[in-house]
Design a protein around this motif. Structure first.
Motif, PDB file in Angstrom:
ATOM      1  N   LYS A  40       0.027  -3.482  14.920  1.00 39.61           N
ATOM      2  CA  LYS A  40       1.404  -3.404  14.437  1.00 39.61           C
ATOM      3  C   LYS A  40       2.386  -3.033  15.544  1.00 39.61           C
ATOM      4  CE  LYS A  40       1.633  -0.684  10.827  1.00 39.61           C
ATOM      5  NZ  LYS A  40       1.119   0.431  10.006  1.00 39.61           N
ATOM      6  N   MET A  47     -12.136   3.238  -0.708  1.00 38.44           N
ATOM      7  CA  MET A  47     -11.630   1.931  -1.132  1.00 38.44           C
ATOM      8  C   MET A  47     -12.766   0.987  -1.521  1.00 38.44           C
ATOM      9  SD  MET A  47      -8.420   1.456   1.475  1.00 38.44           S
ATOM     10  CE  MET A  47      -9.220   2.030   2.969  1.00 38.44           C
ATOM     11  N   LEU A  76      -5.513  -1.329  13.528  1.00 39.76           N
ATOM     12  CA  LEU A  76      -4.417  -1.906  12.742  1.00 39.76           C
ATOM     13  C   LEU A  76      -3.076  -1.385  13.254  1.00 39.76           C
ATOM     14  CD1 LEU A  76      -3.641  -3.678  10.304  1.00 39.76           C
ATOM     15  CD2 LEU A  76      -3.875  -1.681   8.856  1.00 39.76           C
ATOM     16  N   ASP A  77      -3.022  -0.084  13.537  1.00 39.79           N
ATOM     17  CA  ASP A  77      -1.766   0.483  14.041  1.00 39.79           C
ATOM     18  C   ASP A  77      -1.402  -0.097  15.406  1.00 39.79           C
ATOM     19  OD1 ASP A  77      -1.121   1.948  11.833  1.00 39.79           O
ATOM     20  OD2 ASP A  77      -2.085   3.795  12.524  1.00 39.79           O
ATOM     21  N   PHE A  80       6.525  -4.710   2.867  1.00 40.44           N
ATOM     22  CA  PHE A  80       7.584  -5.345   2.072  1.00 40.44           C
ATOM     23  C   PHE A  80       8.898  -5.436   2.844  1.00 40.44           C
ATOM     24  CE2 PHE A  80       6.074  -6.304  -2.197  1.00 40.44           C
ATOM     25  CZ  PHE A  80       4.785  -5.835  -2.078  1.00 40.44           C
ATOM     26  N   SER A 115       9.997  -2.578   7.665  1.00 35.12           N
ATOM     27  CA  SER A 115       9.316  -2.890   6.411  1.00 35.12           C
ATOM     28  C   SER A 115       8.838  -1.619   5.708  1.00 35.12           C
ATOM     29  CB  SER A 115       8.119  -3.796   6.666  1.00 35.12           C
ATOM     30  OG  SER A 115       7.164  -3.109   7.450  1.00 35.12           O
ATOM     31  N   LEU A 149      -0.522   5.794  -0.849  1.00 37.47           N
ATOM     32  CA  LEU A 149       0.159   4.592  -1.340  1.00 37.47           C
ATOM     33  C   LEU A 149      -0.661   3.918  -2.435  1.00 37.47           C
ATOM     34  CD1 LEU A 149       0.983   3.040   2.152  1.00 37.47           C
ATOM     35  CD2 LEU A 149       2.629   4.183   0.671  1.00 37.47           C
ATOM     36  N   ASN A 150      -1.967   4.154  -2.395  1.00 35.59           N
ATOM     37  CA  ASN A 150      -2.870   3.452  -3.305  1.00 35.59           C
ATOM     38  C   ASN A 150      -2.987   4.183  -4.634  1.00 35.59           C
ATOM     39  OD1 ASN A 150      -3.281   1.804  -1.126  1.00 35.59           O
ATOM     40  ND2 ASN A 150      -5.350   2.538  -0.692  1.00 35.59           N
ATOM     41  N   VAL A 196      -9.245  -4.292   7.444  1.00 34.95           N
ATOM     42  CA  VAL A 196      -8.267  -3.420   6.801  1.00 34.95           C
ATOM     43  C   VAL A 196      -6.935  -4.161   6.781  1.00 34.95           C
ATOM     44  CG1 VAL A 196      -9.336  -1.194   7.270  1.00 34.95           C
ATOM     45  CG2 VAL A 196      -7.861  -2.233   9.004  1.00 34.95           C
ATOM     46  N   LYS A 197      -6.146  -3.877   5.789  1.00 34.16           N
ATOM     47  CA  LYS A 197      -4.914  -4.641   5.590  1.00 34.16           C
ATOM     48  C   LYS A 197      -3.826  -3.750   5.030  1.00 34.16           C
ATOM     49  CE  LYS A 197      -4.101  -7.272   1.964  1.00 34.16           C
ATOM     50  NZ  LYS A 197      -3.935  -8.350   0.969  1.00 34.16           N
ATOM     51  N   GLU A 198      -2.598  -4.032   5.411  1.00 38.67           N
ATOM     52  CA  GLU A 198      -1.449  -3.363   4.790  1.00 38.67           C
ATOM     53  C   GLU A 198      -0.508  -4.410   4.213  1.00 38.67           C
ATOM     54  OE1 GLU A 198      -1.160   0.509   7.791  1.00 38.67           O
ATOM     55  OE2 GLU A 198       0.469  -0.945   7.748  1.00 38.67           O
ATOM     56  N   PHE A 237      -6.362  -1.562  -6.951  1.00 37.73           N
ATOM     57  CA  PHE A 237      -5.375  -2.198  -6.072  1.00 37.73           C
ATOM     58  C   PHE A 237      -4.259  -2.851  -6.888  1.00 37.73           C
ATOM     59  CE2 PHE A 237      -9.245  -2.477  -3.281  1.00 37.73           C
ATOM     60  CZ  PHE A 237      -8.810  -1.528  -2.381  1.00 37.73           C
ATOM     61  N   VAL A 239       5.674  -0.094   3.720  1.00 40.22           N
ATOM     62  CA  VAL A 239       4.266  -0.326   3.421  1.00 40.22           C
ATOM     63  C   VAL A 239       3.972   0.182   2.016  1.00 40.22           C
ATOM     64  CG1 VAL A 239       1.886   0.098   4.146  1.00 40.22           C
ATOM     65  CG2 VAL A 239       3.700  -0.024   5.857  1.00 40.22           C
ATOM     66  N   LYS A 240       3.375  -0.675   1.197  1.00 37.57           N
ATOM     67  CA  LYS A 240       3.127  -0.256  -0.182  1.00 37.57           C
ATOM     68  C   LYS A 240       1.651  -0.178  -0.560  1.00 37.57           C
ATOM     69  CE  LYS A 240       7.509  -1.587  -2.269  1.00 37.57           C
ATOM     70  NZ  LYS A 240       8.145  -2.261  -3.405  1.00 37.57           N
ATOM     71  N   GLU A 241       0.781  -0.680   0.311  1.00 43.03           N
ATOM     72  CA  GLU A 241      -0.639  -0.553  -0.010  1.00 43.03           C
ATOM     73  C   GLU A 241      -1.464  -0.696   1.266  1.00 43.03           C
ATOM     74  OE1 GLU A 241      -2.730  -1.696  -3.956  1.00 43.03           O
ATOM     75  OE2 GLU A 241      -2.944  -3.435  -2.654  1.00 43.03           O
ATOM     76  N   TYR A 242      -2.584   0.010   1.284  1.00 46.64           N
ATOM     77  CA  TYR A 242      -3.534  -0.051   2.398  1.00 46.64           C
ATOM     78  C   TYR A 242      -4.899  -0.331   1.796  1.00 46.64           C
ATOM     79  CZ  TYR A 242      -6.706   1.907   5.968  1.00 46.64           C
ATOM     80  OH  TYR A 242      -7.718   2.117   6.863  1.00 46.64           O
ATOM     81  N   THR A 243      -5.540  -1.387   2.244  1.00 46.74           N
ATOM     82  CA  THR A 243      -6.807  -1.793   1.638  1.00 46.74           C
ATOM     83  C   THR A 243      -7.882  -2.009   2.696  1.00 46.74           C
ATOM     84  OG1 THR A 243      -6.118  -4.097   1.760  1.00 46.74           O
ATOM     85  CG2 THR A 243      -5.699  -2.969  -0.310  1.00 46.74           C
ATOM     86  N   ILE A 245      12.644  -0.750  18.045  1.00 46.69           N
ATOM     87  CA  ILE A 245      12.438  -1.249  16.690  1.00 46.69           C
ATOM     88  C   ILE A 245      11.425  -0.350  15.999  1.00 46.69           C
ATOM     89  CG2 ILE A 245      11.703  -3.215  15.307  1.00 46.69           C
ATOM     90  CD1 ILE A 245      12.459  -4.929  17.823  1.00 46.69           C
ATOM     91  N   ALA A 246      11.824   0.198  14.891  1.00 48.89           N
ATOM     92  CA  ALA A 246      10.957   1.160  14.200  1.00 48.89           C
ATOM     93  C   ALA A 246       9.873   0.437  13.411  1.00 48.89           C
ATOM     94  CB  ALA A 246      11.798   2.017  13.257  1.00 48.89           C
ATOM     95  N   VAL A 247       8.648   0.856  13.607  1.00 48.81           N
ATOM     96  CA  VAL A 247       7.566   0.427  12.729  1.00 48.81           C
ATOM     97  C   VAL A 247       6.970   1.710  12.173  1.00 48.81           C
ATOM     98  CG1 VAL A 247       5.297  -0.636  12.592  1.00 48.81           C
ATOM     99  CG2 VAL A 247       7.050  -1.670  14.012  1.00 48.81           C
ATOM    100  N   ILE A 302       7.736  -7.153  11.731  1.00 50.83           N
ATOM    101  CA  ILE A 302       7.578  -6.268  10.562  1.00 50.83           C
ATOM    102  C   ILE A 302       8.538  -5.073  10.614  1.00 50.83           C
ATOM    103  CG2 ILE A 302       5.186  -6.889  10.063  1.00 50.83           C
ATOM    104  CD1 ILE A 302       4.377  -4.291  11.582  1.00 50.83           C
ATOM    105  N   ALA A 303       9.461  -5.096  11.583  1.00 51.79           N
ATOM    106  CA  ALA A 303      10.347  -3.944  11.750  1.00 51.79           C
ATOM    107  C   ALA A 303      11.099  -3.632  10.465  1.00 51.79           C
ATOM    108  CB  ALA A 303      11.345  -4.231  12.870  1.00 51.79           C
TER     109      ALA A 303
END
Lengths: 99, 435
Positions: free
Chosen positions: B262, A68, B258-259, B193, B274, A16-17, B188-190, A96, B276-280, A3-5, B271-272
């Motif tokens: 995941k 950040m 975090l990685d 989507f 998905s 991304l930010n 830290v958070k991601e 954000f 990722v649109k933001e890292y905070t 399963i790809a993550v 979360i497979a």
């Protein structure tokens, strides 16, 4: 089945930010130093935006563009005077989309 | 820029600042709110779970138009080792009620909505404005603020410091101490989507139902920390946080944690695929009751994260922030409507009211917990999760070993890891801190 993550490097994650960089006016500065303290060195690993890096003279440098604004470095190094921390000018810095 | 004088200036447009500004403006006070971000929420980060009761006390009909993601019908607590989790689930259809108890939210969207309510209530909200300094009179009373915009001091009877955990103003003015590395966690958070229906299938949710997972164990590598995974409508908020002091001593990297979280076999399938649109990243006040600073003075009060009002044990932050903001607003309104000055003596009303609320009562209940978890982090976050997994696996596997021997082996593993005295003292310490 595998399963790809998606795995991303921190540098790629920061892309991304959304940022509005205050060019020429970094909000965090590392004061000139001979030998960095353990906390300052720790920032090269602990800063979540990887803003801190060791240069080839063994001193810690900062590039605050991807910051950040969490304040971890302030909590660890402001009291010792090794860094100077301010908020970016109004409207600048990280923006954000989700938060 | 602004010549007039305000009844109150609120610094920050997060949960506590919006609650305070709304409370005062909706009662007819002349309020100015200053926010350094481009829009309210642009600097704010949270998990995020929002508790309805605390917002209802401010905006009773918020459900009509607030941007809410899902209401939680299921909570999972996971104790994790490297390949497993031992969990407790609670799921109830009772949470599918007309006015649900808690929701997941996306702060940038929620804060924009809350700020609109503040403006509709009559407050002046000025974004892209960083407050650089508190202004004092000759006796030291706070009489206004200076900003990075052109112009002199903006005057007000009282300043509400809702500047967040990393608030510079209050600490620079010597009103409270800087947060210490052992009283704040770095999280830290991601944002991951996925299509709405995929989230529904993976978590067994229909419609707006949501699932909340909180996880502790070897994922924090012996540091005091917690990971989480919250379902939003079409995204999953996923993050991990540990004490800054632990990060500094271990020099672990938050993004590496975090990685690893995941990649954990319990998380990966959820979360497979998905995007990722933001890292905070954000600090979370973790010091509890003992870290609460002086809350009021001549011409000022401090609310929310800036006042360390966060219940780390129950993972409640924004509801304490909203409540402290509302209570500060109500106290200031009372003083204002009596025509009394905003002196330290009069503003003590805010603390009295806060002490009588769940905010301080809850923090008082767990006053010993932060130190306990900090000083015993290896046992609580490494040893016990591993032992739990061993015990559960031993129990599940059927391999011809007599059950009595399995039980003995499990007991022996616990004693070997922590000794009888260690087990008893950990249990007693935990019980006392929890009580």
């Amino acid at each position: 089945m595998t399963i790809a993550v998606a795995e991303l490097r921190v540098e790629d994650k920061l892309f991304l930010n959304r940022y509005l960089v205050d060019a020429g006016g970094p909000h965090i500065k590392v004061r000139p130093h001979e030998k960095p303290s353990p906390n300052l060195i720790a920032l090269t690993r602990v800063c979540p935006a990887k803003c801190y890096e060791l240069n080839d003279k063994g001193q810690v440098e900062i590039t605050a563009d991807g910051c950040m604004e969490c304040g971890t470095c302030r909590v660890l190094c402001e009291a010792s005077g090794e860094i100077e921390w301010n908020y970016p000018r109004g409207g600048f810095g990280v923006l954000f989309k989700f938060g | 820029m602004i010549e007039e004088k305000f009844d109150a200036i609120v610094i920050g447009a997060g949960m506590s600042g919006n609650a305070a500004a709304y409370t005062m403006a909706s009662r007819g006070m002349k309020v100015l709110q200053l926010e350094r971000g481009e829009y309210p929420g642009s600097k704010n980060v949270q998990g995020a779970i929002m508790y309805a009761d605390m917002l209802e006390k401010i905006i009773p009909d918020f459900r009509e138009d607030a941007p809410l993601e899902r209401h939680a019908v299921e909570q999972r607590f996971w104790m994790m080792d490297d390949t497993s989790h031992t969990g407790m689930h609670y799921r109830s259809d009772d949470f599918n009620e007309a006015m649900p108890n808690r929701y997941t939210i996306i702060r940038a969207q929620f804060d924009k909505w809350f700020s609109r309510k503040v403006r509709e209530a009559g407050a002046t909200v000025l974004c892209e404005t960083t407050v650089t300094e508190l202004a004092h009179d000759t006796k030291g009373k706070v009489i206004g603020v200076r900003t990075d915009r052109a112009g002199d001091v903006i005057f007000a009877d009282v300043v509400v410091l809702a500047e967040g955990v990393n608030g510079l103003l209050g600490t620079r003015a010597g009103l409270r101490e800087m947060p210490k590395p052992e009283t704040v966690a770095l999280a830290v958070k991601e944002m991951h989507f996925l299509p709405e229906e995929v989230i529904g299938e993976r978590f067994g949710l229909k419609g707006n139902e949501g699932c909340v997972i909180e996880a502790a164990g070897t994922i924090s590598r012996g540091m005091t920390g917690l990971a989480f995974l919250y379902t939003n409508r079409e995204s999953i908020s996923l993050g991990i946080g540990c004490l800054v002091s632990d990060f500094a001593s271990t020099t672990e990297s938050p993004y590496a944690l975090l990685d690893a979280f995941k990649r954990h076999p319990s998380v990966r399938p959820l979360i497979a695929g998905s995007e990722v649109k933001e890292y905070t990243a954000h600090l979370i006040p973790e010091g509890g009751y003992k870290a609460i600073p002086q809350l009021f003075g001549d011409g000022w009060v401090v609310v929310g994260d800036a006042a360390q009002l966060n219940n780390a044990v129950h993972r409640e932050g924004s509801n304490l922030a909203m409540t402290s903001g509302r209570i500060a607003g109500e106290a200031i309104f009372q003083i204002n409507s009596r025509g009394d000055p905003m002196t330290k003596e009069n503003l003590a009303l805010y603390k009295t009211m806060l002490d009588n609320s769940f905010v301080v009562k809850d923090l008082m209940k767990y006053k010993d917990m932060p130190v306990l978890l900090h000083t015993h982090s290896r046992h609580f976050f490494m040893t016990y999760p591993q032992l739990m997994s061993l015990a559960a696996q031993n129990f599940m596997r059927v391999d011809g070993t007599p059950k009595i021997e399995k039980e003995k082996a499990t007991t022996a593993a616990f004693i070997k890891a922590r000794s009888r005295w260690g087990l008893v003292s950990d249990a007693v310490r935990l019980a006392f801190a929890w009580r």
